[in-house]
Design an enzyme around this catalytic site. Structure first.
Site, PDB file in Angstrom:
ATOM      1  CG  ASN A  35      35.813 -40.374 -52.043  1.00  0.00           C
ATOM      2  OD1 ASN A  35      36.190 -39.645 -51.788  1.00  0.00           O
ATOM      3  ND2 ASN A  35      34.704 -40.525 -51.026  1.00  0.00           N
ATOM      4  CG  LEU A  59      24.449 -41.706 -59.699  1.00  0.00           C
ATOM      5  CD1 LEU A  59      24.580 -40.430 -58.163  1.00  0.00           C
ATOM      6  CD2 LEU A  59      23.330 -42.181 -59.999  1.00  0.00           C
ATOM      7  CB  SER A 124      22.643 -39.679 -42.888  1.00  0.00           C
ATOM      8  OG  SER A 124      23.175 -39.487 -41.994  1.00  0.00           O
ATOM      9  CE1 TYR A 148      25.819 -36.383 -47.142  1.00  0.00           C
ATOM     10  CE2 TYR A 148      25.684 -36.065 -44.465  1.00  0.00           C
ATOM     11  CZ  TYR A 148      25.967 -37.374 -45.917  1.00  0.00           C
ATOM     12  OH  TYR A 148      25.347 -38.488 -45.773  1.00  0.00           O
ATOM     13  CE  LYS A 152      23.041 -39.125 -47.723  1.00  0.00           C
ATOM     14  NZ  LYS A 152      23.334 -39.870 -49.127  1.00  0.00           N
ATOM     15  NE  ARG A 291      32.873 -31.764 -35.484  1.00  0.00           N
ATOM     16  CZ  ARG A 291      33.126 -33.408 -36.287  1.00  0.00           C
ATOM     17  NH1 ARG A 291      34.397 -33.168 -37.308  1.00  0.00           N
ATOM     18  NH2 ARG A 291      32.448 -33.680 -35.835  1.00  0.00           N
ATOM     19  N   GLY A 293      28.568 -26.625 -33.968  1.00  0.00           N
ATOM     20  CA  GLY A 293      27.803 -27.684 -34.880  1.00  0.00           C
ATOM     21  C   GLY A 293      27.738 -29.016 -34.076  1.00  0.00           C
TER      22      GLY A 293
HETATM   23  P1  NAD Z   1      31.555 -43.341 -50.353  1.00  0.00           P
HETATM   24  O1  NAD Z   1      31.985 -42.349 -50.882  1.00  0.00           O
HETATM   25  O2  NAD Z   1      33.093 -43.907 -49.962  1.00  0.00           O
HETATM   26  O3  NAD Z   1      30.490 -43.351 -51.961  1.00  0.00           O
HETATM   27  C1  NAD Z   1      29.831 -43.309 -52.257  1.00  0.00           C
HETATM   28  C2  NAD Z   1      30.147 -43.336 -54.216  1.00  0.00           C
HETATM   29  O4  NAD Z   1      29.176 -43.015 -55.040  1.00  0.00           O
HETATM   30  C3  NAD Z   1      31.752 -43.949 -54.374  1.00  0.00           C
HETATM   31  O5  NAD Z   1      32.263 -44.808 -54.716  1.00  0.00           O
HETATM   32  C4  NAD Z   1      31.447 -42.880 -55.148  1.00  0.00           C
HETATM   33  O6  NAD Z   1      32.907 -42.857 -56.544  1.00  0.00           O
HETATM   34  C5  NAD Z   1      30.280 -42.651 -55.953  1.00  0.00           C
HETATM   35  N1  NAD Z   1      30.071 -41.276 -56.487  1.00  0.00           N
HETATM   36  C6  NAD Z   1      29.654 -40.119 -56.159  1.00  0.00           C
HETATM   37  N2  NAD Z   1      28.971 -39.418 -56.490  1.00  0.00           N
HETATM   38  C7  NAD Z   1      28.726 -39.808 -57.656  1.00  0.00           C
HETATM   39  C8  NAD Z   1      28.031 -39.247 -59.351  1.00  0.00           C
HETATM   40  N3  NAD Z   1      27.477 -38.427 -59.684  1.00  0.00           N
HETATM   41  N4  NAD Z   1      28.083 -40.667 -60.196  1.00  0.00           N
HETATM   42  C9  NAD Z   1      28.380 -42.271 -59.901  1.00  0.00           C
HETATM   43  N5  NAD Z   1      28.881 -42.077 -58.586  1.00  0.00           N
HETATM   44  C10 NAD Z   1      29.714 -42.008 -57.411  1.00  0.00           C
HETATM   45  O7  NAD Z   1      30.447 -42.268 -49.047  1.00  0.00           O
HETATM   46  P2  NAD Z   1      30.432 -43.797 -48.465  1.00  0.00           P
HETATM   47  O8  NAD Z   1      30.904 -43.788 -47.102  1.00  0.00           O
HETATM   48  O9  NAD Z   1      30.520 -45.400 -48.951  1.00  0.00           O
HETATM   49  O10 NAD Z   1      28.508 -43.294 -48.318  1.00  0.00           O
HETATM   50  C11 NAD Z   1      27.409 -43.982 -48.908  1.00  0.00           C
HETATM   51  C12 NAD Z   1      26.022 -43.303 -49.259  1.00  0.00           C
HETATM   52  O11 NAD Z   1      25.812 -43.561 -47.518  1.00  0.00           O
HETATM   53  C13 NAD Z   1      26.435 -42.598 -49.255  1.00  0.00           C
HETATM   54  O12 NAD Z   1      25.590 -42.207 -50.182  1.00  0.00           O
HETATM   55  C14 NAD Z   1      26.572 -41.166 -47.168  1.00  0.00           C
HETATM   56  O13 NAD Z   1      25.980 -39.683 -47.879  1.00  0.00           O
HETATM   57  C15 NAD Z   1      25.328 -42.473 -46.826  1.00  0.00           C
HETATM   58  N6  NAD Z   1      25.716 -41.782 -45.677  1.00  0.00           N
HETATM   59  C16 NAD Z   1      27.763 -42.368 -45.097  1.00  0.00           C
HETATM   60  C17 NAD Z   1      27.745 -42.301 -44.096  1.00  0.00           C
HETATM   61  C18 NAD Z   1      28.964 -42.757 -43.459  1.00  0.00           C
HETATM   62  O14 NAD Z   1      29.341 -42.407 -42.791  1.00  0.00           O
HETATM   63  N7  NAD Z   1      29.803 -43.014 -44.437  1.00  0.00           N
HETATM   64  C19 NAD Z   1      26.814 -41.611 -43.217  1.00  0.00           C
HETATM   65  C20 NAD Z   1      25.429 -41.835 -43.540  1.00  0.00           C
HETATM   66  C21 NAD Z   1      24.984 -42.103 -44.728  1.00  0.00           C
HETATM   67  C1  UD1 Z   2      29.361 -37.331 -39.048  1.00  0.00           C
HETATM   68  C2  UD1 Z   2      28.858 -35.865 -39.677  1.00  0.00           C
HETATM   69  C3  UD1 Z   2      27.497 -36.824 -40.259  1.00  0.00           C
HETATM   70  C4  UD1 Z   2      27.979 -37.891 -40.349  1.00  0.00           C
HETATM   71  C5  UD1 Z   2      28.504 -38.736 -39.605  1.00  0.00           C
HETATM   72  C6  UD1 Z   2      28.990 -39.740 -40.184  1.00  0.00           C
HETATM   73  C7  UD1 Z   2      29.064 -33.500 -39.186  1.00  0.00           C
HETATM   74  C8  UD1 Z   2      28.189 -32.618 -38.118  1.00  0.00           C
HETATM   75  N1  UD1 Z   2      28.435 -34.770 -38.874  1.00  0.00           N
HETATM   76  O1  UD1 Z   2      28.862 -36.844 -37.405  1.00  0.00           O
HETATM   77  O2  UD1 Z   2      26.397 -35.773 -41.341  1.00  0.00           O
HETATM   78  O3  UD1 Z   2      26.285 -38.538 -40.820  1.00  0.00           O
HETATM   79  O4  UD1 Z   2      29.494 -37.895 -39.566  1.00  0.00           O
HETATM   80  O5  UD1 Z   2      29.878 -40.985 -39.144  1.00  0.00           O
HETATM   81  O6  UD1 Z   2      30.825 -33.760 -39.283  1.00  0.00           O
HETATM   82  N2  UD1 Z   2      35.585 -35.899 -32.924  1.00  0.00           N
HETATM   83  C9  UD1 Z   2      36.490 -35.822 -32.058  1.00  0.00           C
HETATM   84  N3  UD1 Z   2      37.699 -35.092 -32.827  1.00  0.00           N
HETATM   85  C10 UD1 Z   2      37.513 -36.225 -33.866  1.00  0.00           C
HETATM   86  C11 UD1 Z   2      36.673 -36.162 -35.120  1.00  0.00           C
HETATM   87  C12 UD1 Z   2      35.965 -36.273 -34.038  1.00  0.00           C
HETATM   88  O7  UD1 Z   2      36.645 -35.587 -30.427  1.00  0.00           O
HETATM   89  O8  UD1 Z   2      38.835 -35.633 -34.613  1.00  0.00           O
HETATM   90  C13 UD1 Z   2      33.918 -36.072 -31.707  1.00  0.00           C
HETATM   91  C14 UD1 Z   2      33.148 -35.328 -32.203  1.00  0.00           C
HETATM   92  O9  UD1 Z   2      32.491 -33.914 -31.871  1.00  0.00           O
HETATM   93  C15 UD1 Z   2      31.359 -36.763 -32.246  1.00  0.00           C
HETATM   94  C16 UD1 Z   2      32.196 -37.391 -32.496  1.00  0.00           C
HETATM   95  O10 UD1 Z   2      33.643 -37.581 -32.371  1.00  0.00           O
HETATM   96  O11 UD1 Z   2      31.289 -36.214 -30.784  1.00  0.00           O
HETATM   97  C17 UD1 Z   2      31.918 -38.057 -33.623  1.00  0.00           C
HETATM   98  O12 UD1 Z   2      32.086 -37.446 -34.594  1.00  0.00           O
HETATM   99  P1  UD1 Z   2      32.023 -38.015 -36.127  1.00  0.00           P
HETATM  100  O13 UD1 Z   2      32.634 -38.703 -36.441  1.00  0.00           O
HETATM  101  O14 UD1 Z   2      32.751 -36.380 -37.078  1.00  0.00           O
HETATM  102  O15 UD1 Z   2      30.291 -37.899 -36.743  1.00  0.00           O
HETATM  103  P2  UD1 Z   2      29.387 -37.179 -36.482  1.00  0.00           P
HETATM  104  O16 UD1 Z   2      30.157 -35.563 -35.876  1.00  0.00           O
HETATM  105  O17 UD1 Z   2      28.262 -37.571 -35.546  1.00  0.00           O
END
Ligand code: NAD
Ligand code: UD1
Length: 366
Positions: A35, A59, A124, A148, A152, A291, A293
């Site tokens: 990704n 991994l 998260s 998902y 976590k 939406r 959930g």
């Molecule tokens: P991302 O997808 O940009 O980065 C994840 C990376 O992990 C990618 O480079 C992907 O290629 C690599 N990867 C996935 N599966 C793999 C595997 N099996 N082996 C080796 N590499 C693998 O995501 P991100 O937004 O940078 O998120 C990073 C971490 O933070 C994730 O664990 C995600 O669940 C957590 N997280 C992200 C958010 C968010 O909103 N972005 C919120 C809360 C937690």
């Molecule tokens: C989502 C994930 C959460 C993850 C987080 C990362 C779900 C249920 N939860 O959270 O697991 O850790 O992203 O950032 O998906 N919204 C709109 N229009 C849009 C998109 C979102 O109005 O097109 C609103 C949503 O209703 C919410 C807010 O924007 O109120 C944020 O949404 P989003 O960015 O998707 O994050 P979360 O739902 O908080």
């Protein structure tokens, strides 16, 4: 310090790798690029004037993971690698359990093999049960509502068990609220595939003309303006939290949990307002159904991170929107398409280090 970063080519990982290199650490990245693109690391390398070593690997490939861990012998591991799309996790739960949970078991076994026992894990705020008591504290009840989130939660529980089983471990669990924004240079940022599910990436694609209007999911929530409220956190602040956690874990054994958020919530309408100011025009939006959930409002209490790590979010919603807009407007198509194809680990490292200018063949990196 030598830090091994799983998922280091991804959105948050690439920002953390940049800060680690800038702070003078040696960095190895373990990523299967499922990704992400090596382009993120090439830009990190150019900005930092230092290069991470990329180990292409999965991994789920425990032999490769052990080989790399024994070869690198890092002082600490930051574990970003994993799958993160909530909707996809509902459709393919086993892929999520395998990749995230089994992948983490493999990682820990490889660390044990190499006698490495310092770990920072990307959790998260999604692990918190819905609560009327805000802000959320680290000891609030947990209950994830989708596969998902459950991966976590299971990993958190596994790490707790591990710390109980042996006093040698230093484990930091970081619970991110809503990571957004990009590096202020605009060189690295989030590059979502397909239609973004999350709010900020969607708004950003409306701003750049790739989508027509923002759909606001409900305006009848019991929040200050009726739209959903979240704790948005700038990705650079978030990345800094990982460096601070590693510093802390160097001096403390056991297992620790920290919220990484700003401590206050922002509504969907206010996010659209901030982004409109950042890009210089009022972005069109439409109110649609809620939406499924979604919950009305949540934000975290980051006091523990401030007191124990000396960490605090420095950047507000205006800066998040400005930096995200800079990244999006400079890179309207993100990093471009990338397929790992037949590239060798050496090819990719040569590219990242600037020894090779392009990756040719059928793959495209723009
Ligand atoms: P991302 O997808 O940009 O980065 C994840 C990376 O992990 C990618 O480079 C992907 O290629 C690599 N990867 C996935 N599966 C793999 C595997 N099996 N082996 C080796 N590499 C693998 O995501 P991100 O937004 O940078 O998120 C990073 C971490 O933070 C994730 O664990 C995600 O669940 C957590 N997280 C992200 C958010 C968010 O909103 N972005 C919120 C809360 C937690
Ligand atoms: C989502 C994930 C959460 C993850 C987080 C990362 C779900 C249920 N939860 O959270 O697991 O850790 O992203 O950032 O998906 N919204 C709109 N229009 C849009 C998109 C979102 O109005 O097109 C609103 C949503 O209703 C919410 C807010 O924007 O109120 C944020 O949404 P989003 O960015 O998707 O994050 P979360 O739902 O908080």
């Amino acid at each position: 310090m030598h830090v091994l970063v799983t998922g280091g080519a991804g959105y948050i990982g690439s920002h953390a790798v940049l800060l680690l290199l800038e702070a003078g650490h040696q960095v190895s990245v373990y990523d299967n690029l499922s990704n992400s693109s090596p382009e993120s690391l090439r830009r990190v390398c150019a900005m930092a004037g230092a290069s991470p070593e990329l180990f292409i690997g999965d991994l789920l490939d425990s032999d490769r993971l052990k080989e790399v861990m024994l070869n690198v012998k890092p002082d600490a591991v930051i574990h970003f690698g994993g799958l993160k799309a909530v909707g996809e996790s509902v459709e393919k739960p086993l892929a999520y359990y395998r990749n995230n949970v089994v992948g983490t078991v493999n990682l820990i076994e490889a660390m044990e093999c190499a006698d490495v026992r310092r770990l920072v894990f990307s959790s998260s705020a999604t692990v918190y049960a819905e609560s009327k008591k805000l802000p959320l504290m680290e000891d609030a009840p947990r209950d994830a509502s989708n596969p998902y989130g459950r991966t976590k939660l299971h990993i958190e529980q596994m790490l707790e068990d591990l710390a109980v089983s042996s006093g040698e471990w230093s484990i930091g669990i970081l619970r991110y609220f809503n990571p957004v924004g990009a590096h202020p240079s605009g060189n690295i940022g989030e590059d979502p595939q397909g239609i973004p599910n999350n709010l900020m990436p969607f708004i950003s694609q409306v701003a750049v003309g790739r989508r027509n209007e923002v759909k606001i999911f409900g305006k009848d929530y019991p929040t200050y303006d009726g739209t959903g409220v979240r704790d948005y956190i700038h990705v650079v602040d978030l990345a800094q939290g990982h460096l601070d956690a590693i510093d802390f874990l160097t001096h403390h054994k056991g297992q620790f949990v920290w919220n990484l958020g700003t401590g206050s919530g922002t509504s969907v309408l206010d996010v659209i307002g901030a982004f409109s100011r950042a890009c210089g025009r009022q972005l069109p939006y439409k109110i649609v159904e809620r939406r499924a959930g979604d919950i009305a409002e949540y934000y975290g209490d980051p006091t523990a991170a401030r007191l124990e790590l000396g960490w605090k979010a420095e950047r507000g919603i205006e800066e998040m929107a400005c930096d995200m807009w800079k990244w999006q407007s400079q890179n309207p198509a993100g990093y471009g398409e990338f397929e790992i194809g037949d590239y060798t680990n050496e090819d990719l490292n040569a590219y990242i280090k600037g020894i090779k200018d392009t990756l040719s063949s059928t793959n495209v990196v723009s």
